[in-house]
Design a protein around this motif. Structure first.
Motif, PDB file in Angstrom:
ATOM      1  N   SER A   1      18.642   7.665  89.376  1.00 23.74           N
ATOM      2  CA  SER A   1      17.977   9.034  90.674  1.00 23.74           C
ATOM      3  C   SER A   1      17.236   7.729  91.119  1.00 23.74           C
ATOM      4  O   SER A   1      15.867   7.109  90.896  1.00 23.74           O
ATOM      5  CB  SER A   1      17.124  10.395  90.321  1.00 23.74           C
ATOM      6  OG  SER A   1      16.574   9.995  90.141  1.00 23.74           O
ATOM      7  N   LYS A   2      16.765   8.342  92.802  1.00 27.10           N
ATOM      8  CA  LYS A   2      15.677   7.230  93.282  1.00 27.10           C
ATOM      9  C   LYS A   2      15.365   7.964  94.369  1.00 27.10           C
ATOM     10  O   LYS A   2      15.160   8.477  95.219  1.00 27.10           O
ATOM     11  CB  LYS A   2      16.419   5.750  94.216  1.00 27.10           C
ATOM     12  CG  LYS A   2      15.759   5.172  94.680  1.00 27.10           C
ATOM     13  CD  LYS A   2      14.555   4.283  94.012  1.00 27.10           C
ATOM     14  CE  LYS A   2      13.564   3.572  94.444  1.00 27.10           C
ATOM     15  NZ  LYS A   2      12.470   2.775  93.450  1.00 27.10           N
ATOM     16  N   THR A   3      14.219   7.915  94.287  1.00 26.77           N
ATOM     17  CA  THR A   3      13.322   8.702  95.469  1.00 26.77           C
ATOM     18  C   THR A   3      12.648   8.110  96.023  1.00 26.77           C
ATOM     19  O   THR A   3      11.090   7.440  95.694  1.00 26.77           O
ATOM     20  CB  THR A   3      12.583  10.312  94.599  1.00 26.77           C
ATOM     21  OG1 THR A   3      13.327  10.220  94.282  1.00 26.77           O
ATOM     22  CG2 THR A   3      11.578  10.934  96.021  1.00 26.77           C
TER      23      THR A   3
ATOM     24  N   ARG B   1      20.133  11.391  93.342  1.00 26.60           N
ATOM     25  CA  ARG B   1      19.766  12.833  93.289  1.00 26.60           C
ATOM     26  C   ARG B   1      21.099  11.947  91.761  1.00 26.60           C
ATOM     27  O   ARG B   1      21.702  11.042  91.773  1.00 26.60           O
ATOM     28  CB  ARG B   1      21.076  13.422  93.449  1.00 26.60           C
ATOM     29  CG  ARG B   1      20.906  13.636  94.584  1.00 26.60           C
ATOM     30  CD  ARG B   1      20.934  15.169  96.206  1.00 26.60           C
ATOM     31  NE  ARG B   1      20.205  15.275  96.807  1.00 26.60           N
ATOM     32  CZ  ARG B   1      20.019  15.886  97.493  1.00 26.60           C
ATOM     33  NH1 ARG B   1      19.452  16.717  96.714  1.00 26.60           N
ATOM     34  NH2 ARG B   1      19.659  16.260  99.254  1.00 26.60           N
ATOM     35  N   PRO B   2      19.614  12.358  90.829  1.00 23.18           N
ATOM     36  CA  PRO B   2      20.323  12.342  89.337  1.00 23.18           C
ATOM     37  C   PRO B   2      22.073  12.428  88.773  1.00 23.18           C
ATOM     38  O   PRO B   2      22.347  13.427  89.128  1.00 23.18           O
ATOM     39  CB  PRO B   2      19.563  13.521  88.393  1.00 23.18           C
ATOM     40  CG  PRO B   2      18.747  13.939  88.531  1.00 23.18           C
ATOM     41  CD  PRO B   2      18.842  13.709  90.533  1.00 23.18           C
ATOM     42  N   LEU B   3      22.789  10.818  88.264  1.00 22.39           N
ATOM     43  CA  LEU B   3      23.512  11.418  88.230  1.00 22.39           C
ATOM     44  C   LEU B   3      24.166  10.599  87.255  1.00 22.39           C
ATOM     45  O   LEU B   3      23.358   9.654  86.353  1.00 22.39           O
ATOM     46  CB  LEU B   3      24.607  10.911  89.775  1.00 22.39           C
ATOM     47  CG  LEU B   3      24.555   9.434  89.817  1.00 22.39           C
ATOM     48  CD1 LEU B   3      25.545   8.271  89.179  1.00 22.39           C
ATOM     49  CD2 LEU B   3      24.997   9.294  91.514  1.00 22.39           C
ATOM     50  N   ASP B   4      25.283  11.049  86.603  1.00 23.49           N
ATOM     51  CA  ASP B   4      25.743   9.711  85.766  1.00 23.49           C
ATOM     52  C   ASP B   4      26.751   9.135  85.405  1.00 23.49           C
ATOM     53  O   ASP B   4      27.827   9.443  86.412  1.00 23.49           O
ATOM     54  CB  ASP B   4      25.741  10.792  83.407  1.00 23.49           C
ATOM     55  CG  ASP B   4      24.979  11.771  83.015  1.00 23.49           C
ATOM     56  OD1 ASP B   4      25.062  12.374  82.948  1.00 23.49           O
ATOM     57  OD2 ASP B   4      23.531  10.974  83.340  1.00 23.49           O
TER      58      ASP B   4
ATOM     59  N   GLU C   1      16.208  -2.727  92.850  1.00 23.15           N
ATOM     60  CA  GLU C   1      15.318  -0.790  92.559  1.00 23.15           C
ATOM     61  C   GLU C   1      14.784  -0.900  91.666  1.00 23.15           C
ATOM     62  O   GLU C   1      15.552  -0.358  90.849  1.00 23.15           O
ATOM     63  CB  GLU C   1      16.162   0.150  93.685  1.00 23.15           C
ATOM     64  CG  GLU C   1      16.917  -0.681  94.790  1.00 23.15           C
ATOM     65  CD  GLU C   1      14.490  -0.234  96.140  1.00 23.15           C
ATOM     66  OE1 GLU C   1      13.985   0.084  95.823  1.00 23.15           O
ATOM     67  OE2 GLU C   1      15.181  -1.063  97.294  1.00 23.15           O
ATOM     68  N   ASP C   2      14.059  -0.691  91.369  1.00 21.82           N
ATOM     69  CA  ASP C   2      13.183   0.825  90.037  1.00 21.82           C
ATOM     70  C   ASP C   2      13.989   1.816  90.138  1.00 21.82           C
ATOM     71  O   ASP C   2      13.540   1.961  91.254  1.00 21.82           O
ATOM     72  CB  ASP C   2      11.793   0.318  89.529  1.00 21.82           C
ATOM     73  CG  ASP C   2      11.677  -0.790  89.669  1.00 21.82           C
ATOM     74  OD1 ASP C   2      12.623  -1.659  88.385  1.00 21.82           O
ATOM     75  OD2 ASP C   2      10.254  -1.447  89.733  1.00 21.82           O
TER      76      ASP C   2
ATOM     77  N   ALA D   1      25.407  12.241 100.545  1.00 21.31           N
ATOM     78  CA  ALA D   1      24.146  12.587 100.321  1.00 21.31           C
ATOM     79  C   ALA D   1      23.392  12.060  98.804  1.00 21.31           C
ATOM     80  O   ALA D   1      22.904  13.442  98.428  1.00 21.31           O
ATOM     81  CB  ALA D   1      23.945  14.247 100.829  1.00 21.31           C
ATOM     82  N   GLY D   2      23.664  10.811  98.735  1.00 24.30           N
ATOM     83  CA  GLY D   2      23.063  11.143  97.453  1.00 24.30           C
ATOM     84  C   GLY D   2      23.621  11.542  95.907  1.00 24.30           C
ATOM     85  O   GLY D   2      23.414  11.028  94.788  1.00 24.30           O
ATOM     86  N   ARG D   3      25.244  11.856  96.003  1.00 27.19           N
ATOM     87  CA  ARG D   3      25.313  11.856  95.021  1.00 27.19           C
ATOM     88  C   ARG D   3      26.447  12.474  94.326  1.00 27.19           C
ATOM     89  O   ARG D   3      27.476  11.370  95.662  1.00 27.19           O
ATOM     90  CB  ARG D   3      25.264  13.843  94.729  1.00 27.19           C
ATOM     91  CG  ARG D   3      25.626  14.442  96.372  1.00 27.19           C
ATOM     92  CD  ARG D   3      26.161  15.914  96.166  1.00 27.19           C
ATOM     93  NE  ARG D   3      25.006  16.382  95.196  1.00 27.19           N
ATOM     94  CZ  ARG D   3      23.973  17.254  95.674  1.00 27.19           C
ATOM     95  NH1 ARG D   3      24.078  17.176  97.088  1.00 27.19           N
ATOM     96  NH2 ARG D   3      23.285  17.985  95.750  1.00 27.19           N
TER      97      ARG D   3
END
Length: 391
Positions: A20-22, A30-33, A63-64, A217-219
């Motif tokens: 994920s990246k915020t 958003r958290p993804l596998d 990006e970290d 949207a991040g997912r």
């Protein structure tokens, strides 16, 4: 809508786990596998701001991640800087050295690593991208497509485990972009290296990729082979983002064998229960979807010749557009306004003009069902995607 996604084939060249990246309060990814199979052409597809470029940059080490890990093969590279990762990246801006000829541009990575004898490798790479006769030219003497192939050759000559492509064809005109889509696919097939390609162009992803991850949207909204995503969308966003879909609000009337029976605008329609990504209890609501090219259009005077067993709704042509290979019709119907039908220009019925009464009909097997709680407009232009790109 899913928070995680993975492929089912063997080991992967790229494995993202809980990534994920915020940025402050904004969650770009958003958290993804996600697992990218070894040797595949994999596309991250989505509108601007969906998180696809940020995901690619986390693979590259640019990006970290806020959470999660990045594995390339069996190696955890989450904390490694970009230059220690076995990846190379090709960007939309070719970033070629203008003062060097094509040969030296391609040889640059080898020379930087202290390799003295580069002639054989550079020659083979220029032949791979079909630019062997252009070795002594400068970048400004090449077309945009040729420059992009030089950028690919320069990245591949380092023999990366994974090649990352960030909107590599975005600066090209339509005809050249289509040619380069086929070129990149050919190159990937020949070298067998894993390609991870970021694009907002649906046709580009579907033309080139073995597997597509549609992001929103991040997912990851849905992941699969291009044909499966197109034929069996699981959300309205995917149905609309990958091409055009007619989504009709309907009420579930019951079951008929392996089909779900629904009613809409006075019409009874069928769809396979196996193509429903929504509850199918009687009395409930769903969206029945059908692609415009799956629908046939018949003048109302000829309604009696339509074969039995087909879904059918009545309507009136509101508009039509001739675009060469097909005519695109917009139909207003009791089941909803603005239904779209694409008819190939083989034997055109001259009666099919705005104002004509028509019957739309299609094979029930070409219908799919989606949850009616979703917006039927998600994935259309300006709807269902974040507008801000974070890179």
């Amino acid at each position: 809508m899913t928070e995680t996604a993975s492929t089912s084939r063997g080991g992967g060249d790229v494995r993202l786990t809980g990534i994920s990246k915020t940025y402050g309060s904004f969650q770009a990814v958003r958290p993804l596998d996600l697992t990218v199979p070894q040797g595949s052409f994999f596309a991250l597809l989505g509108a601007s701001g969906c998180g696809k470029t940020t995901t690619l940059r986390m693979i590259a080490g640019l990006e970290d991640p806020t959470t999660g890990t990045v594995h390339l093969g069996d190696k955890d590279v989450t904390d490694l800087p970009p230059y220690k990762r076995p990846v190379n990246t090709v960007f939309q801006s070719y970033a070629l050295f203008p003062h060097l000829d094509i040969y030296e541009n391609v040889a640059f990575g080898l020379r930087r690593r202290g390799i003295k004898s580069v002639r054989e490798d550079v020659g083979a790479m220029l032949d791979l991208v079909q630019l062997g006769d252009f070795a002594k030219r400068k970048p400004h003497q090449l077309s945009g497509g040729q420059q992009q192939r030089v950028a690919v050759a320069r990245a591949l000559i380092n023999r990366p485990q994974v090649l990352l492509l960030d909107e590599p064809l975005g600066a090209l005109d339509l005809k050249l972009r289509r040619q380069m889509q086929l070129e990149l696919k050919r190159i990937q097939t020949e070298v067998g290296i894993t390609f991870v390609h970021v694009t907002h162009d649906q046709e580009e992803a579907m033309t080139m990729a073995d597997t597509v991850a549609v992001m929103n949207a991040g997912r990851v909204e849905q992941l699969g082979a291009p044909a499966d995503l197109y034929e069996n969308p699981k959300t309205t966003f995917v149905a609309n983002f990958l091409g055009t879909s007619n989504l009709i609000e309907a009420e579930i009337a019951g079951k008929h064998g392996d089909d779900v029976v629904v009613t809409a605008g006075g019409a009874k329609l069928l769809l396979p229960a196996g193509r429903c990504a929504a509850p199918t209890a009687s009395g409930g609501k769903l969206l029945i979807g059908v692609r415009p090219e799956k629908i046939s259009l018949t003048h109302a005077d000829d309604a009696g010749v339509i074969p039995a067993g087909r879904n059918r709704v009545t309507g009136r042509i509101a508009d039509s557009s001739f675009i060469g290979v097909s005519t695109q019709y917009v139909i207003d119907s009791p089941v909803g306004p603005g239904l779209e039908v694409y008819a190939q220009n083989i034997e055109r019925d001259t009666r099919l003009v705005p104002g004509a009464e028509v019957v739309l009909h299609w094979n029930p097997a070409h219908s799919f069902g989606l949850d009616a709680e979703q917006s039927p407009l998600a994935g259309t232009v300006g709807v269902g995607a974040v507008d801000e790109e974070v890179s």
